[in-house]
Design a protein around this motif. Structure first.
Motif, PDB file in Angstrom:
ATOM      1  N   GLY A  27       0.723  -1.123   0.059  1.00  0.00           N
ATOM      2  CA  GLY A  27      -0.052   0.036   0.021  1.00  0.00           C
ATOM      3  C   GLY A  27       0.825   1.242  -0.046  1.00  0.00           C
ATOM      4  O   GLY A  27       1.876   1.083   0.420  1.00  0.00           O
ATOM      5  N   GLU A  28       0.487   2.409  -0.817  1.00  0.00           N
ATOM      6  CA  GLU A  28       0.984   3.487  -0.716  1.00  0.00           C
ATOM      7  C   GLU A  28       1.031   4.213   0.783  1.00  0.00           C
ATOM      8  O   GLU A  28       2.242   4.610   0.956  1.00  0.00           O
ATOM      9  CB  GLU A  28       0.186   4.775  -1.595  1.00  0.00           C
ATOM     10  CG  GLU A  28       0.861   5.883  -1.506  1.00  0.00           C
ATOM     11  CD  GLU A  28       0.183   6.774  -2.433  1.00  0.00           C
ATOM     12  OE1 GLU A  28       0.696   7.896  -2.708  1.00  0.00           O
ATOM     13  OE2 GLU A  28      -0.892   6.460  -3.086  1.00  0.00           O
ATOM     14  N   ASN A  29       0.159   3.925   1.688  1.00  0.00           N
ATOM     15  CA  ASN A  29       0.538   4.333   3.049  1.00  0.00           C
ATOM     16  C   ASN A  29       1.663   3.688   3.706  1.00  0.00           C
ATOM     17  O   ASN A  29       2.443   4.269   4.809  1.00  0.00           O
ATOM     18  CB  ASN A  29      -0.695   4.225   3.824  1.00  0.00           C
ATOM     19  CG  ASN A  29      -1.914   5.276   3.399  1.00  0.00           C
ATOM     20  OD1 ASN A  29      -1.614   6.303   2.780  1.00  0.00           O
ATOM     21  ND2 ASN A  29      -3.113   5.109   3.931  1.00  0.00           N
ATOM     22  N   TYR A  30       1.890   2.423   3.342  1.00  0.00           N
ATOM     23  CA  TYR A  30       3.006   1.562   3.915  1.00  0.00           C
ATOM     24  C   TYR A  30       4.453   1.942   3.391  1.00  0.00           C
ATOM     25  O   TYR A  30       5.206   2.315   4.449  1.00  0.00           O
ATOM     26  CB  TYR A  30       2.631   0.144   3.752  1.00  0.00           C
ATOM     27  CG  TYR A  30       3.631  -0.764   4.581  1.00  0.00           C
ATOM     28  CD1 TYR A  30       2.845  -1.325   5.816  1.00  0.00           C
ATOM     29  CD2 TYR A  30       4.949  -1.174   4.283  1.00  0.00           C
ATOM     30  CE1 TYR A  30       3.620  -1.908   6.545  1.00  0.00           C
ATOM     31  CE2 TYR A  30       5.667  -1.957   5.241  1.00  0.00           C
ATOM     32  CZ  TYR A  30       4.977  -2.418   6.275  1.00  0.00           C
ATOM     33  OH  TYR A  30       5.767  -3.141   7.195  1.00  0.00           O
ATOM     34  N   ILE A  31       4.422   2.419   2.192  1.00  0.00           N
ATOM     35  CA  ILE A  31       5.610   3.088   1.694  1.00  0.00           C
ATOM     36  C   ILE A  31       5.979   4.326   2.365  1.00  0.00           C
ATOM     37  O   ILE A  31       7.043   4.720   2.772  1.00  0.00           O
ATOM     38  CB  ILE A  31       5.516   3.360   0.035  1.00  0.00           C
ATOM     39  CG1 ILE A  31       5.464   2.142  -0.728  1.00  0.00           C
ATOM     40  CG2 ILE A  31       6.343   4.363  -0.255  1.00  0.00           C
ATOM     41  CD1 ILE A  31       6.998   1.605  -1.103  1.00  0.00           C
ATOM     42  N   SER A  32       4.943   5.074   2.630  1.00  0.00           N
ATOM     43  CA  SER A  32       5.095   6.592   3.431  1.00  0.00           C
ATOM     44  C   SER A  32       5.646   6.164   4.766  1.00  0.00           C
ATOM     45  O   SER A  32       6.466   6.943   5.257  1.00  0.00           O
ATOM     46  CB  SER A  32       3.690   7.279   3.419  1.00  0.00           C
ATOM     47  OG  SER A  32       3.967   8.397   4.005  1.00  0.00           O
ATOM     48  N   ASP A  33       4.989   5.105   5.637  1.00  0.00           N
ATOM     49  CA  ASP A  33       5.393   4.702   6.725  1.00  0.00           C
ATOM     50  C   ASP A  33       6.754   4.330   6.991  1.00  0.00           C
ATOM     51  O   ASP A  33       7.392   4.597   7.729  1.00  0.00           O
ATOM     52  CB  ASP A  33       4.425   3.922   7.608  1.00  0.00           C
ATOM     53  CG  ASP A  33       3.066   4.635   7.778  1.00  0.00           C
ATOM     54  OD1 ASP A  33       2.941   5.450   7.903  1.00  0.00           O
ATOM     55  OD2 ASP A  33       1.927   3.650   7.841  1.00  0.00           O
ATOM     56  N   MET A  34       7.104   3.307   5.945  1.00  0.00           N
ATOM     57  CA  MET A  34       8.734   3.001   5.841  1.00  0.00           C
ATOM     58  C   MET A  34       9.470   4.028   5.632  1.00  0.00           C
ATOM     59  O   MET A  34      10.482   4.480   6.233  1.00  0.00           O
ATOM     60  CB  MET A  34       8.640   2.081   4.747  1.00  0.00           C
ATOM     61  CG  MET A  34       8.212   0.564   4.865  1.00  0.00           C
ATOM     62  SD  MET A  34       8.659  -0.593   3.714  1.00  0.00           S
ATOM     63  CE  MET A  34       8.488   0.242   2.200  1.00  0.00           C
ATOM     64  N   LYS A  35       9.032   5.189   4.771  1.00  0.00           N
ATOM     65  CA  LYS A  35       9.864   6.075   4.469  1.00  0.00           C
ATOM     66  C   LYS A  35      10.131   6.986   5.744  1.00  0.00           C
ATOM     67  O   LYS A  35      11.223   7.631   5.780  1.00  0.00           O
ATOM     68  CB  LYS A  35       9.325   7.187   3.457  1.00  0.00           C
ATOM     69  CG  LYS A  35      10.225   8.188   2.845  1.00  0.00           C
ATOM     70  CD  LYS A  35       9.542   8.841   1.772  1.00  0.00           C
ATOM     71  CE  LYS A  35      10.349  10.155   1.500  1.00  0.00           C
ATOM     72  NZ  LYS A  35       9.452  10.907   0.412  1.00  0.00           N
ATOM     73  N   ASN A  36       9.237   7.200   6.652  1.00  0.00           N
ATOM     74  CA  ASN A  36       9.057   7.875   7.855  1.00  0.00           C
ATOM     75  C   ASN A  36       9.830   7.216   8.999  1.00  0.00           C
ATOM     76  O   ASN A  36       9.514   7.645  10.166  1.00  0.00           O
ATOM     77  CB  ASN A  36       7.877   8.629   7.990  1.00  0.00           C
ATOM     78  CG  ASN A  36       7.633   9.639   7.061  1.00  0.00           C
ATOM     79  OD1 ASN A  36       8.510  10.492   6.812  1.00  0.00           O
ATOM     80  ND2 ASN A  36       6.451   9.591   6.581  1.00  0.00           N
ATOM     81  N   GLY A  37      10.079   5.893   8.877  1.00  0.00           N
ATOM     82  CA  GLY A  37      10.515   5.064  10.014  1.00  0.00           C
ATOM     83  C   GLY A  37       9.423   4.600  10.804  1.00  0.00           C
ATOM     84  O   GLY A  37       9.566   4.040  11.974  1.00  0.00           O
ATOM     85  N   LEU A  38       8.251   4.559  10.528  1.00  0.00           N
ATOM     86  CA  LEU A  38       6.967   4.193  11.255  1.00  0.00           C
ATOM     87  C   LEU A  38       6.730   2.511  11.072  1.00  0.00           C
ATOM     88  O   LEU A  38       6.169   1.906  11.933  1.00  0.00           O
ATOM     89  CB  LEU A  38       5.739   5.037  10.934  1.00  0.00           C
ATOM     90  CG  LEU A  38       6.010   6.404  11.058  1.00  0.00           C
ATOM     91  CD1 LEU A  38       4.843   7.284  10.543  1.00  0.00           C
ATOM     92  CD2 LEU A  38       6.332   6.578  12.821  1.00  0.00           C
ATOM     93  N   LYS A  39       7.269   2.171   9.910  1.00  0.00           N
ATOM     94  CA  LYS A  39       6.884   0.692   9.744  1.00  0.00           C
ATOM     95  C   LYS A  39       8.281   0.111   9.266  1.00  0.00           C
ATOM     96  O   LYS A  39       9.085   0.580   8.610  1.00  0.00           O
ATOM     97  CB  LYS A  39       5.901   0.332   8.453  1.00  0.00           C
ATOM     98  CG  LYS A  39       4.580   1.150   8.815  1.00  0.00           C
ATOM     99  CD  LYS A  39       3.714   0.209   9.609  1.00  0.00           C
ATOM    100  CE  LYS A  39       2.153   0.814   9.584  1.00  0.00           C
ATOM    101  NZ  LYS A  39       1.344  -0.231  10.124  1.00  0.00           N
ATOM    102  N   PRO A  40       8.333  -1.145   9.533  1.00  0.00           N
ATOM    103  CA  PRO A  40       9.425  -1.900   9.160  1.00  0.00           C
ATOM    104  C   PRO A  40       9.659  -1.962   7.649  1.00  0.00           C
ATOM    105  O   PRO A  40       8.698  -2.170   7.073  1.00  0.00           O
ATOM    106  CB  PRO A  40       9.711  -3.221   9.813  1.00  0.00           C
ATOM    107  CG  PRO A  40       8.022  -3.294  10.079  1.00  0.00           C
ATOM    108  CD  PRO A  40       7.633  -2.086  10.294  1.00  0.00           C
ATOM    109  N   CYS A  41      10.782  -2.423   7.049  1.00  0.00           N
ATOM    110  CA  CYS A  41      11.049  -2.561   5.622  1.00  0.00           C
ATOM    111  C   CYS A  41      11.494  -3.807   5.753  1.00  0.00           C
ATOM    112  O   CYS A  41      12.837  -4.062   6.159  1.00  0.00           O
ATOM    113  CB  CYS A  41      11.735  -1.649   4.986  1.00  0.00           C
ATOM    114  SG  CYS A  41      12.102  -1.890   3.118  1.00  0.00           S
TER     115      CYS A  41
END
Length: 98
Positions: A27-41
């Motif tokens: 999801g696009e939101n997941y990409i944004s969260d990864m970019k901001n360090g909120l979700k793991p990659c």
């Protein structure tokens, strides 16, 4: 290269962050969260992002491993320092001194 920079570069090559998310199947939101360090990659996504961005996937994996280690734990901190020392010993193309 920081994950956020790699995501920016990959999104630029794909045309947008939305297109990058679609290429990765997330999801696009997941990409944004990864970019901001909120979700793991995941390692798999780090490799795919690096390949799309045109950067070294091996380096991206090592950076990801180092970032995932807990600096407060003695053994993990030691491993993190070793990984970072390896990265420092082999700087990215743009970081090398002539």
């Amino acid at each position: 290269m920081q994950l956020s920079k790699a995501i920016e570069l990959a999104a630029e090559k794909e045309g947008s962050q939305r297109a990058l998310a679609k290429a990765l199947g997330i999801g696009e939101n997941y990409i944004s969260d990864m970019k901001n360090g909120l979700k793991p990659c995941t390692v798999e996504n780090r490799i795919r992002i690096a390949l799309i961005a045109g950067i070294d996937p091996t380096r991206a994996v090592i950076e990801g491993l180092a970032a995932s280690l807990n600096g407060d734990d003695e053994h993990q901190a030691e491993a993190k320092n070793m990984l970072n020392a390896m990265l420092d010993a082999f700087p990215e193309e743009g970081e090398r001194n002539s």
